[in-house]
Write a protein that holds these residues in place. Structure first.
Motif, short mmCIF file in Angstrom:
data_model
loop_
_atom_site.label_atom_id
_atom_site.label_comp_id
_atom_site.label_asym_id
_atom_site.label_seq_id
_atom_site.Cartn_x
_atom_site.Cartn_y
_atom_site.Cartn_z
N GLU A 1 2.69 -0.69 -7.29
CA GLU A 1 2.08 0.64 -7.64
C GLU A 1 0.74 0.66 -7.03
O GLU A 1 0.44 1.59 -6.22
N ALA A 2 0.02 -0.30 -7.55
CA ALA A 2 -1.59 -0.22 -7.12
C ALA A 2 -1.74 -0.25 -5.47
O ALA A 2 -2.47 0.29 -4.96
N VAL A 3 -0.86 -1.23 -4.93
CA VAL A 3 -0.97 -1.34 -3.50
C VAL A 3 -0.51 -0.08 -2.85
O VAL A 3 -0.97 0.35 -1.77
N HIS A 4 0.72 0.56 -3.28
CA HIS A 4 1.11 2.02 -2.82
C HIS A 4 -0.14 2.84 -2.66
O HIS A 4 -0.24 3.81 -1.94
N CYS A 5 -0.86 2.60 -3.89
CA CYS A 5 -2.22 3.55 -4.05
C CYS A 5 -3.47 3.20 -3.11
O CYS A 5 -4.41 3.59 -3.29
N GLY A 6 -3.04 2.12 -2.35
CA GLY A 6 -4.27 1.81 -1.52
C GLY A 6 -5.14 0.67 -1.94
O GLY A 6 -6.21 0.55 -1.30
N CYS A 7 -4.90 -0.09 -2.93
CA CYS A 7 -5.59 -0.92 -3.58
C CYS A 7 -5.39 -2.42 -2.78
O CYS A 7 -4.20 -2.75 -2.45
N TYR A 8 -6.66 -3.12 -2.80
CA TYR A 8 -6.40 -4.40 -2.18
C TYR A 8 -6.21 -5.27 -3.16
O TYR A 8 -6.69 -5.62 -4.28
N PRO A 9 -4.87 -6.18 -3.17
CA PRO A 9 -4.52 -6.99 -4.07
C PRO A 9 -5.11 -8.38 -4.36
O PRO A 9 -5.15 -8.96 -3.07
N LEU A 10 -5.27 -9.00 -5.52
CA LEU A 10 -5.44 -10.23 -5.67
C LEU A 10 -4.65 -10.79 -6.72
O LEU A 10 -4.79 -10.41 -7.95
N CYS A 11 -3.92 -11.91 -6.38
CA CYS A 11 -2.80 -12.29 -7.27
C CYS A 11 -2.92 -13.96 -7.31
O CYS A 11 -3.24 -14.61 -6.40
N PRO A 12 -2.50 -14.54 -8.38
CA PRO A 12 -2.27 -15.97 -8.50
C PRO A 12 -1.29 -16.39 -7.51
O PRO A 12 -0.24 -15.79 -7.17
N ASN A 13 -1.62 -17.68 -6.93
CA ASN A 13 -0.56 -18.11 -5.77
C ASN A 13 0.42 -19.04 -6.60
O ASN A 13 0.48 -20.34 -6.66
N ALA A 14 1.27 -18.25 -7.36
CA ALA A 14 2.42 -18.66 -8.31
C ALA A 14 3.23 -17.68 -8.67
O ALA A 14 2.94 -16.51 -8.32
N LEU A 15 4.11 -18.03 -9.62
CA LEU A 15 5.15 -17.04 -10.04
C LEU A 15 5.84 -16.27 -9.09
O LEU A 15 6.08 -16.99 -7.95
N VAL A 16 6.12 -14.86 -9.24
CA VAL A 16 6.55 -14.21 -7.93
C VAL A 16 5.66 -13.81 -6.96
O VAL A 16 6.29 -13.53 -5.75
N TYR A 17 4.46 -14.14 -6.86
CA TYR A 17 3.65 -13.30 -6.24
C TYR A 17 3.69 -14.04 -4.67
O TYR A 17 3.70 -13.02 -3.83
N PRO A 18 4.07 -15.43 -4.37
CA PRO A 18 3.90 -15.62 -2.94
C PRO A 18 5.28 -14.94 -2.34
O PRO A 18 5.22 -14.92 -1.06
N GLU A 19 6.37 -14.44 -3.12
CA GLU A 19 7.57 -14.03 -2.60
C GLU A 19 7.14 -12.56 -1.96
O GLU A 19 7.84 -11.94 -1.16
N ILE A 20 6.05 -11.92 -2.42
CA ILE A 20 5.98 -10.60 -2.05
C ILE A 20 4.51 -10.28 -1.39
O ILE A 20 4.66 -9.60 -0.37
N PHE A 21 3.62 -11.35 -1.70
CA PHE A 21 2.26 -10.85 -1.04
C PHE A 21 2.08 -11.90 -0.18
O PHE A 21 2.17 -13.35 -0.41
N PRO A 22 1.64 -11.73 1.04
CA PRO A 22 0.76 -12.77 2.04
C PRO A 22 -0.16 -13.47 1.57
O PRO A 22 -0.80 -13.14 0.56
N ALA A 23 -0.09 -14.79 1.97
CA ALA A 23 -1.24 -15.79 1.48
C ALA A 23 -2.54 -15.24 1.48
O ALA A 23 -3.38 -15.68 0.42
N GLU A 24 -3.11 -14.57 2.28
CA GLU A 24 -4.17 -14.01 2.26
C GLU A 24 -4.84 -13.22 0.82
O GLU A 24 -5.88 -13.10 0.41
N TYR A 25 -3.81 -12.86 0.14
CA TYR A 25 -3.80 -11.94 -1.11
C TYR A 25 -3.84 -12.84 -2.39
O TYR A 25 -3.88 -12.65 -3.32
N LEU A 26 -3.63 -14.28 -2.07
CA LEU A 26 -3.44 -15.12 -3.19
C LEU A 26 -4.64 -16.10 -3.60
O LEU A 26 -5.31 -16.30 -2.57
N TYR A 27 -4.76 -16.38 -4.70
CA TYR A 27 -5.79 -17.46 -5.04
C TYR A 27 -5.36 -18.46 -5.89
O TYR A 27 -4.21 -18.28 -6.66
N SER A 28 -5.52 -19.59 -5.70
CA SER A 28 -5.32 -20.73 -6.41
C SER A 28 -5.88 -21.43 -7.78
O SER A 28 -5.12 -22.10 -8.69
N THR A 29 -6.97 -20.96 -7.87
CA THR A 29 -7.78 -21.30 -8.85
C THR A 29 -8.69 -20.18 -9.30
O THR A 29 -8.74 -19.20 -8.75
N PRO A 30 -9.27 -20.30 -10.83
CA PRO A 30 -10.21 -19.17 -11.29
C PRO A 30 -11.31 -19.25 -10.46
O PRO A 30 -11.93 -18.26 -10.13
#
Length: 439
Positions: free
Chosen positions: A363-392
């Protein structure tokens, strides 16, 4: 309990009420995403709906089947039973043989085999066991993501080893042939009227042949060049040399234009739109922002999401420490107000330790937000690698550079096609799923 007949729309209610419903929707925890899915299906198919309020989840999982066995009316026109995995379907069809003859569809919003608990001893064996039994008696088992399905099936064997002896074997092989992945259908509203001008311009840019893509390396370089104090460009924490990280990919890009000078002057607006519970790891999120504050980086903050009986203790302390940065704090009951905040925000962050789909992030991406997500769980299935982080540390670095160059987030065209998760895209697959034919 709520029992009602379906209608496609208010104008068609009378004609639909006279039609014999072919589908029985049963939801033992009618709230949040569970409620949204039931409501959406009810609006679009001829059905009967039986629900219980979204309270006392543990008791719903334990006792809802007995309740429904006594309250669901017999209807000879029913051909399909659809329920979520909160319900013990095995108990329900044992208590109601007339329901056993229906095509039984079990939908997994989440699975209890990998649901995070603070200590493994705290995991109640019954909830995962009930879900396995429900799969065995169902005809179709539907998961809202491949991660949800794979994590469930791959955990069955180790989960059943908790049984002290006489353990059943090869249950995953019995269940797997029934399984399908069908993404959760999100109803994305038209937010054009709520979007600021720079986001509207970005929407038009999506149709251009070359996107204005800024990679993580570009952000870090921009941070280094724009910071007058080189000491501020160091990582928030020293990287653990033994910790594995995922390389952040470069993508084709074009030079960035100067754009609106105001994009650079306004502080970065960060939004965290998640439930106030430990499995969303608010501790990591707030500790990261406190580090940004200690480095004298400017930003605005909106913390949304539902609050339950006993929210994590970090929230009041974080509110005190981050007070001057806060624009919005707490659940917004108005969907319009919620969407307005998402449209005004620049970056949406997930720190989840548990996520099987993630409606709030989409929903936030639909509203134009830049996403930052863990490189884990479901996120790699939905978001390209450039929006994923692997460590704190990576999360902190990414936010640090965006705080220094908020225009980078504001001019970026996010490479996630949210329309593929919309009801309009998924409608035919759901209609096929709820057709009376058995697989």
């Amino acid at each position: 309990m709520d029992v009602r007949a379906s209608s496609v729309g208010a104008g068609q209610m009378q004609s639909e009420s006279s039609a014999a419903p072919g589908v029985l929707l049963v939801e033992a925890f009618y709230g949040g995403s569970h409620k949204q899915l039931i409501d959406l299906l009810q609006e679009n198919i001829s059905c009967s709906v039986c629900t219980l309020p979204a309270k006392k989840w543990h008791w719903r999982a334990r006792t809802a089947a007995l309740h429904f066995s006594q309250t669901i009316t017999t209807c000879p026109s029913h051909r399909v039973l659809f329920c979520s995995s909160v319900l013990n379907l095995c108990e329900l069809v044992a208590l109601r043989p007339d329901l056993a003859r229906l095509k039984k569809v079990l939908y997994f919003h989440e699975n209890q085999l990998v649901y995070p608990v603070r200590k493994d001893q705290e995991r109640d064996f019954q909830y995962g066991y009930n879900q396995i039994l429900s799969c065995l008696v169902s005809d179709v088992v539907v998961f809202n993501s491949a991660f949800n399905m794979d994590s469930f099936l791959s955990s069955i064997s180790s989960f059943m080893k908790k049984i002290p002896d006489h353990r059943p074997k090869d249950l995953d092989q019995l269940i797997r042939p029934k399984c399908v992945v069908l993404y959760y259908p999100v109803q994305f509203p038209d937010v054009s009227r709520l979007l600021p001008e720079h986001k509207l311009l970005r929407r038009h840019a999506r149709t251009s042949p070359v996107d204005d893509i800024i990679t993580p390396q570009d952000e870090q370089e921009a941070s280094r060049l724009s910071s007058p104090d080189e000491s501020l460009t160091v990582s928030c924490e020293q990287q653990d040399p033994h910790q594995t990280t995922t390389p952040e990919p470069r993508t084709d890009q074009r030079p960035v234009s100067e754009g609106d000078p105001g994009d650079q002057k306004r502080p970065l607006h960060i939004v965290w739109p998640h439930r106030w519970e430990h499995d969303k790891d608010p501790e990591l999120f707030f500790s990261t922002l406190i580090k940004l504050k200690e480095r004298r980086l400017d930003f605005h903050l909106s913390v949304l999401g539902e609050t339950f009986t006993d929210p994590p203790e970090i929230f009041p302390e974080a509110r005190r420490l981050l007070d001057r940065h806060i624009l919005n704090w707490g659940f917004l009951p108005s969907k319009d107000d919620y969407l307005k905040v998402l449209c005004e925000a620049d970056v949406v962050v997930s720190t989840a330790k548990h996520e099987f789909f993630g409606v709030a992030m989409l929903e936030a991406v639909h509203c134009g937000c830049y996403p930052l997500c863990p490189n884990a769980l479901v996120y790699p299935e939905i978001f390209p690698a450039e929006y994923l982080y692997s460590t704190p540390e990576q999360l902190c670095k990414r936010l640090q550079s965006l705080c220094r160059r908020p225009d980078v987030a504001r001019r970026h065209v996010v490479k996630v096609d949210t329309s593929s998760f919309s009801w309009s895209s998924l409608k035919e697959r759901y209609e096929t799923l709820l057709a009376a034919q058995r697989p």
